[in-house]
Design a protein around this motif. Sequence first.
Motif, PDB file in Angstrom:
ATOM      1  N   LYS A   1      12.541  -1.397  -1.653  1.00  0.00           N
ATOM      2  CA  LYS A   1      11.555  -1.108  -2.694  1.00  0.00           C
ATOM      3  C   LYS A   1      11.888   0.164  -3.466  1.00  0.00           C
ATOM      4  O   LYS A   1      11.427   0.344  -4.599  1.00  0.00           O
ATOM      5  CB  LYS A   1      10.157  -1.005  -2.082  1.00  0.00           C
ATOM      6  N   ARG A   2      12.682   1.060  -2.876  1.00  0.00           N
ATOM      7  CA  ARG A   2      13.057   2.293  -3.553  1.00  0.00           C
ATOM      8  C   ARG A   2      14.114   2.056  -4.621  1.00  0.00           C
ATOM      9  O   ARG A   2      14.276   2.871  -5.532  1.00  0.00           O
ATOM     10  CB  ARG A   2      13.549   3.315  -2.538  1.00  0.00           C
ATOM     11  N   ASN A   3      14.819   0.924  -4.532  1.00  0.00           N
ATOM     12  CA  ASN A   3      15.863   0.590  -5.505  1.00  0.00           C
ATOM     13  C   ASN A   3      16.057  -0.923  -5.531  1.00  0.00           C
ATOM     14  O   ASN A   3      17.062  -1.437  -5.048  1.00  0.00           O
ATOM     15  CB  ASN A   3      17.176   1.288  -5.148  1.00  0.00           C
TER      16      ASN A   3
ATOM     17  N   TYR B   1       8.223  -6.010   8.708  1.00  0.00           N
ATOM     18  CA  TYR B   1       7.345  -5.163   9.505  1.00  0.00           C
ATOM     19  C   TYR B   1       8.112  -4.149  10.352  1.00  0.00           C
ATOM     20  O   TYR B   1       7.501  -3.337  11.033  1.00  0.00           O
ATOM     21  CB  TYR B   1       6.436  -6.023  10.383  1.00  0.00           C
ATOM     22  N   THR B   2       9.447  -4.170  10.291  1.00  0.00           N
ATOM     23  CA  THR B   2      10.238  -3.134  10.948  1.00  0.00           C
ATOM     24  C   THR B   2      10.569  -1.985  10.010  1.00  0.00           C
ATOM     25  O   THR B   2      11.056  -0.950  10.458  1.00  0.00           O
ATOM     26  CB  THR B   2      11.566  -3.702  11.505  1.00  0.00           C
ATOM     27  N   ASP B   3      10.339  -2.166   8.704  1.00  0.00           N
ATOM     28  CA  ASP B   3      10.733  -1.150   7.727  1.00  0.00           C
ATOM     29  C   ASP B   3       9.816  -1.261   6.511  1.00  0.00           C
ATOM     30  O   ASP B   3       9.896  -2.233   5.747  1.00  0.00           O
ATOM     31  CB  ASP B   3      12.193  -1.363   7.313  1.00  0.00           C
TER      32      ASP B   3
ATOM     33  N   ARG C   1       8.839  -8.955 -10.008  1.00  0.00           N
ATOM     34  CA  ARG C   1       8.156  -7.922 -10.777  1.00  0.00           C
ATOM     35  C   ARG C   1       7.289  -7.065  -9.865  1.00  0.00           C
ATOM     36  O   ARG C   1       6.867  -7.502  -8.796  1.00  0.00           O
ATOM     37  CB  ARG C   1       7.257  -8.531 -11.857  1.00  0.00           C
ATOM     38  N   SER C   2       7.014  -5.856 -10.334  1.00  0.00           N
ATOM     39  CA  SER C   2       6.025  -5.007  -9.690  1.00  0.00           C
ATOM     40  C   SER C   2       4.955  -4.640 -10.710  1.00  0.00           C
ATOM     41  O   SER C   2       5.242  -4.482 -11.904  1.00  0.00           O
ATOM     42  CB  SER C   2       6.671  -3.740  -9.122  1.00  0.00           C
ATOM     43  N   TYR C   3       3.717  -4.517 -10.232  1.00  0.00           N
ATOM     44  CA  TYR C   3       2.587  -4.172 -11.078  1.00  0.00           C
ATOM     45  C   TYR C   3       1.772  -3.065 -10.416  1.00  0.00           C
ATOM     46  O   TYR C   3       1.575  -3.072  -9.194  1.00  0.00           O
ATOM     47  CB  TYR C   3       1.649  -5.369 -11.272  1.00  0.00           C
ATOM     48  N   ARG C   4       1.262  -2.144 -11.221  1.00  0.00           N
ATOM     49  CA  ARG C   4       0.231  -1.227 -10.767  1.00  0.00           C
ATOM     50  C   ARG C   4      -1.123  -1.896 -10.950  1.00  0.00           C
ATOM     51  O   ARG C   4      -1.333  -2.637 -11.921  1.00  0.00           O
ATOM     52  CB  ARG C   4       0.272   0.084 -11.553  1.00  0.00           C
TER      53      ARG C   4
ATOM     54  N   PRO D   1       0.805  -1.230   0.000  1.00  0.00           N
ATOM     55  CA  PRO D   1       0.000   0.000   0.000  1.00  0.00           C
ATOM     56  C   PRO D   1       0.832   1.272   0.000  1.00  0.00           C
ATOM     57  O   PRO D   1       0.357   2.318  -0.445  1.00  0.00           O
ATOM     58  CB  PRO D   1      -0.819  -0.122   1.290  1.00  0.00           C
ATOM     59  N   LEU D   2       2.078   1.214   0.470  1.00  0.00           N
ATOM     60  CA  LEU D   2       2.915   2.408   0.512  1.00  0.00           C
ATOM     61  C   LEU D   2       3.245   2.902  -0.892  1.00  0.00           C
ATOM     62  O   LEU D   2       3.130   4.091  -1.196  1.00  0.00           O
ATOM     63  CB  LEU D   2       4.198   2.136   1.295  1.00  0.00           C
ATOM     64  N   PHE D   3       3.651   1.983  -1.770  1.00  0.00           N
ATOM     65  CA  PHE D   3       4.021   2.344  -3.129  1.00  0.00           C
ATOM     66  C   PHE D   3       2.884   2.097  -4.119  1.00  0.00           C
ATOM     67  O   PHE D   3       3.017   2.418  -5.299  1.00  0.00           O
ATOM     68  CB  PHE D   3       5.265   1.560  -3.567  1.00  0.00           C
ATOM     69  N   GLY D   4       1.775   1.515  -3.655  1.00  0.00           N
ATOM     70  CA  GLY D   4       0.659   1.214  -4.540  1.00  0.00           C
ATOM     71  C   GLY D   4       1.025   0.216  -5.611  1.00  0.00           C
ATOM     72  O   GLY D   4       0.634   0.353  -6.772  1.00  0.00           O
ATOM     73  N   LEU D   5       1.761  -0.835  -5.217  1.00  0.00           N
ATOM     74  CA  LEU D   5       2.247  -1.824  -6.169  1.00  0.00           C
ATOM     75  C   LEU D   5       1.929  -3.237  -5.691  1.00  0.00           C
ATOM     76  O   LEU D   5       1.916  -3.513  -4.488  1.00  0.00           O
ATOM     77  CB  LEU D   5       3.764  -1.708  -6.344  1.00  0.00           C
ATOM     78  N   LEU D   6       1.709  -4.118  -6.646  1.00  0.00           N
ATOM     79  CA  LEU D   6       1.655  -5.547  -6.384  1.00  0.00           C
ATOM     80  C   LEU D   6       3.017  -6.124  -6.749  1.00  0.00           C
ATOM     81  O   LEU D   6       3.479  -5.970  -7.880  1.00  0.00           O
ATOM     82  CB  LEU D   6       0.569  -6.210  -7.227  1.00  0.00           C
ATOM     83  N   TRP D   7       3.667  -6.775  -5.783  1.00  0.00           N
ATOM     84  CA  TRP D   7       4.952  -7.426  -6.032  1.00  0.00           C
ATOM     85  C   TRP D   7       4.692  -8.908  -6.286  1.00  0.00           C
ATOM     86  O   TRP D   7       3.886  -9.537  -5.596  1.00  0.00           O
ATOM     87  CB  TRP D   7       5.879  -7.254  -4.838  1.00  0.00           C
TER      88      TRP D   7
END
Length: 316
Positions: free
Chosen positions: A245-247, A226-228, A194-197, A180-186
């Motif tokens: 997830k940022r890189n 769950y710590t980050d 992969r990541s998906y919108r 939910p943070l990045f709005g992506l399905l991993w």
Amino acid sequence: MSIDRRTLLKGTAAAGAALPLGALATGPAQAAPAYEIAVLDVNRNNVCVFDRNGAFTDDRIKWSFNPGWGDVLETRFRDTTNDGSVFLLAGGGPGKGKGHAEIRRRADEKLLWKATFDNYPHCVERVRGPGAVIVAGTRTDPGKEGGSLHLFAPTNGSISSLKYLRSYPFHQAHGVLWDPLFGLLWAVGGTALRSYRVEGTYQDIRLVQAGEWKIAGNGHDVQPDYTDTNVLYVTDSGHVYRVDKRNPAAMEVSSTRKYVKSFSRHRSGEGVWTSAPQDASNPFGTSWVHFRWPSAATQRPGGRLYKARLVETAYQ
């Protein structure tokens, strides 16, 4: 957006070589944190919930469920607006290559939705907000072709209104997780993360691939730290990866343990994992749930534990 294996492994250089799971335990012994763990037992074809600090024996079961259709390979616990707290299940059988996914209300175990598949589903996830459900189907027997992400979408706000929309090819698809943070399905499977919108609403929902990154092979699990909220853990046949997830391209090899079937990190900082035997004598697992930071283990007598899941409704 892919990287080769040499680039992938560079992430471990700054922190030193990857170590076996449990090898990083240091300092004085600490009391284990208190939380609940759900174990997926393919010997008993059920899910059982235990206290982390207790024995995983029949007399200590806090809750259990047997869907009655064979190998239970995944469970998730989620809160919903219209249907309350629910649990999701996916797995195989009866019959080669066949399988099921279903969602039930936790309060009374009422069946809210179910679907059957021909490519042995290993995972199921619900996307908060749009209410879409994605099932990772791994293969069509014989062989390991036919992997797909199967998309179901509601016609209204209830889980019972879910209808099949379409499938997206994904070789050996094994794991999916909503972020939910990045709005992506991993999603993970084969040699790819992969990541998906998830775009659209109701019957117009669709998956749009946003990125892909290479892993060594036979990708298996993707779970939160769950710590980050910026971190995921991904497993394949020979590694556990810590993924920012940022890189994602700079993912680090957190462990070289083989055949890790599930890995997640509790908010206390403790890692929870299961694996198949290191001699590959059984693909489904052992009777042990393992812990990391510090290293420990608890046995489920008579069990063959494919995965261990935190009893946690939060996505991350």
